[in-house]
Structure formats: C-alpha cells, structure tokens
Design a protein around this motif. Structure first.
Motif, PDB file in Angstrom:
ATOM      1  N   GLY A  95     -43.347 -74.007  10.428  1.00  0.00           N
ATOM      2  CA  GLY A  95     -44.354 -74.417   9.353  1.00  0.00           C
ATOM      3  C   GLY A  95     -43.279 -75.033   8.190  1.00  0.00           C
ATOM      4  N   ARG A  96     -44.059 -75.847   7.457  1.00  0.00           N
ATOM      5  CA  ARG A  96     -43.270 -76.155   6.165  1.00  0.00           C
ATOM      6  C   ARG A  96     -43.978 -76.044   4.711  1.00  0.00           C
ATOM      7  N   PRO A  97     -43.873 -74.567   4.253  1.00  0.00           N
ATOM      8  CA  PRO A  97     -44.700 -74.503   3.136  1.00  0.00           C
ATOM      9  C   PRO A  97     -44.314 -75.612   1.913  1.00  0.00           C
ATOM     10  N   PHE A  98     -45.360 -75.607   0.805  1.00  0.00           N
ATOM     11  CA  PHE A  98     -45.248 -76.465  -0.100  1.00  0.00           C
ATOM     12  C   PHE A  98     -45.558 -77.781   0.075  1.00  0.00           C
ATOM     13  N   LYS A  99     -46.013 -78.109   1.278  1.00  0.00           N
ATOM     14  CA  LYS A  99     -46.175 -79.553   1.825  1.00  0.00           C
ATOM     15  C   LYS A  99     -47.534 -79.634   2.488  1.00  0.00           C
ATOM     16  N   SER A 100     -48.405 -80.538   2.020  1.00  0.00           N
ATOM     17  CA  SER A 100     -49.675 -80.660   2.651  1.00  0.00           C
ATOM     18  C   SER A 100     -49.776 -81.028   4.005  1.00  0.00           C
ATOM     19  N   GLU A 101     -48.827 -82.090   4.340  1.00  0.00           N
ATOM     20  CA  GLU A 101     -48.749 -82.565   5.692  1.00  0.00           C
ATOM     21  C   GLU A 101     -47.229 -82.293   6.559  1.00  0.00           C
ATOM     22  N   SER A 102     -47.429 -82.077   7.864  1.00  0.00           N
ATOM     23  CA  SER A 102     -46.126 -81.847   8.751  1.00  0.00           C
ATOM     24  C   SER A 102     -45.378 -83.269   8.686  1.00  0.00           C
ATOM     25  N   ALA A 103     -44.293 -82.957   8.744  1.00  0.00           N
ATOM     26  CA  ALA A 103     -43.029 -84.183   8.830  1.00  0.00           C
ATOM     27  C   ALA A 103     -42.495 -84.169  10.096  1.00  0.00           C
ATOM     28  N   ILE A 104     -43.157 -83.227  10.912  1.00  0.00           N
ATOM     29  CA  ILE A 104     -42.204 -83.155  12.298  1.00  0.00           C
ATOM     30  C   ILE A 104     -43.259 -82.958  13.134  1.00  0.00           C
ATOM     31  N   ASN A 105     -43.040 -83.085  14.624  1.00  0.00           N
ATOM     32  CA  ASN A 105     -43.716 -82.684  15.921  1.00  0.00           C
ATOM     33  C   ASN A 105     -43.077 -81.435  16.233  1.00  0.00           C
ATOM     34  N   ALA A 106     -44.012 -80.503  16.805  1.00  0.00           N
ATOM     35  CA  ALA A 106     -43.677 -79.052  17.402  1.00  0.00           C
ATOM     36  C   ALA A 106     -44.286 -78.995  18.676  1.00  0.00           C
ATOM     37  N   GLU A 107     -43.550 -78.814  19.707  1.00  0.00           N
ATOM     38  CA  GLU A 107     -43.979 -78.642  21.017  1.00  0.00           C
ATOM     39  C   GLU A 107     -43.582 -77.399  21.926  1.00  0.00           C
TER      40      GLU A 107
END
Length: 242
Positions: A95-107
């Motif tokens: 995950g990426r704290p301090f950001k409301s939307e993900s900027a990456i795909n995780a599979e």
C-alpha cells in the motif's frame, strides 16, 4: 474477536504471536496495547494466484502486510501495455500511505496470505507511534534503493547477469529461504517465463537459454520446469556481475 481471550501473558494478541510481520515487519514497532488495538480491525485472508489485490487509480481503503507468497507490482500505459516494476515478499507492507488512490497494480503471483487493516487505523498508528512511522519510512527507502539497483541491472548488466540477479533476489526473499545466513536455497519460480522476461527486459527465449546455461554450469538445478535449487548462493552471486 474476543481480545481478552486472545491476549498472551505478555500482552501480545494470539493473532500476532507467530506472525513474521510482527517480528520483522512494521508491526514489530508497536507496543502490545497498540497491537491489541490493531488486531481488533485486522483480517487475515488467502488469495489465489492471478487475483488482483490493488488496481491502478483505485481508492485505497485498506493496507496489508504480506504474510507469505509473492506479490507482483505492475504499471499500465493508456493503451493497455504493462510493465512489471517490482515484487513484494513477506513481511512487506502493501500500500501507499498518504495517497487516496493507488498508482500501481498489485497481483498475487503465487498463493498469497495477507493481514489487512483499514487505512484510517494505519494512519492513526503512524501519528501515535513514531517507531511504526519510522519502519514504514525505512521500507519505503529500501524499496527506493532496490529500484535504483534494478535500474542498474536493466541498464548495464548482461542477460546472464540479469537472470542470475533475479534468481538471487528470489532465493533471498521467498519463504522458507529467508534466513540471511543461508548458504543454499530451494524454491518454486513465482513468475512464468513470460513474466520473468518482462521483468528483466529480455525475450522468453533468452531467459530460457540463460537458465539452461546456469543449470549446465551446475549453478542451479531445475525440476519440473519451476522448482529451482541453488546449492551455493555465493556461486550464484558471482554470476550477478555486482
């Protein structure tokens, strides 16, 4: 969860006692009472290979600790092309704290086990626990260092060195070969030949040739096309060009 019944005599929830993320990951920075609070909102679950864990531009509602397995991180272009930009192993934080939307795909590249928490809880923990926030920053910096090292590998290393570097990375991170003092390793490749080629910027044929070369030179052994045994990690490291 009945917290009263789940508390060990030392104050650590049963859910957390044998968890690698507690001992080596972010949760190791928390005090027992903070672990109790976090465990009240935690949910453990397994994910099958190929399942999406996080989508690009998806609203982030939960973060996770990787408990086992391998997670594949990809970036997508507007025309649908994808590039594998990283792998995550236990006990990495997904995950990426301090950001409301993900900027990456995780599979999920393999069978994956996760322990997930609401974003609001993690962000509150960062505010009240400097140690927790420090560990999160440390992982982010480690990820940055690894990305820089991988840029060097892709930009300067030969095909043989790239494949050896990839195998060494897997051997050092995948369970149960996570002991930093280990001299050998045995594991199933978490990626297909096509994904390995994508990750290394090579063709599938080149990846296969280099794996065959390492096997012929007795650096690795391969069984059933997926299971790799490395009898000497130092020998493999010598082939990485570092």
């Amino acid at each position: 969860m009945n917290v009263r019944q789940d508390i060990h005599s030392a104050g650590v929830p049963v859910l957390c006692q044998s968890c690698e993320a507690r001992h080596r990951g972010l949760c190791g920075a928390l005090e027992p009472d903070q672990l109790v609070e976090l465990s009240k909102t935690a949910s453990r679950h397994g994910v099958s290979p190929g399942a999406e864990l996080m989508g690009d531009a998806e609203v982030v509602e939960r973060y996770s600790n990787v408990l086992s397995g391998v997670v594949k991180l990809t970036k997508s272009l507007s025309d649908g092309r994808q590039q594998i930009v990283g792998l995550q192993f236990a006990p990495d934080f997904l995950g990426r704290p301090f950001k409301s939307e993900s900027a990456i795909n995780a599979e999920a590249a393999t069978e994956v086990s996760l322990c997930s928490f609401p974003r609001t809880v993690i962000e509150r923990m960062m505010r009240v626990s400097p140690g927790f926030e420090h560990r999160l920053l440390k992982q982010a910096l480690n990820d940055l260092d690894e990305a820089r090292d991988w840029m060097v590998a892709l930009g300067r290393k030969t095909a043989s060195e790239r494949v050896a570097s990839f195998l060494l990375m897997i051997a050092r991170n995948i369970e149960p070969a996570s002991d930093p003092a280990a001299r050998s390793a045995s594991f199933d490749l978490p990626l297909t030949r096509a994904d390995i080629a994508d990750f290394l910027g090579l063709t599938i044929e080149t990846v296969s040739r280099q794996l065959t070369r390492l096997r012929t030179d007795d650096v690795i052994r391969i069984e059933s096309n997926r299971h790799v045994t490395v009898d000497s990690l130092s020998r493999l490291q010598q082939r990485c060009g570092d």
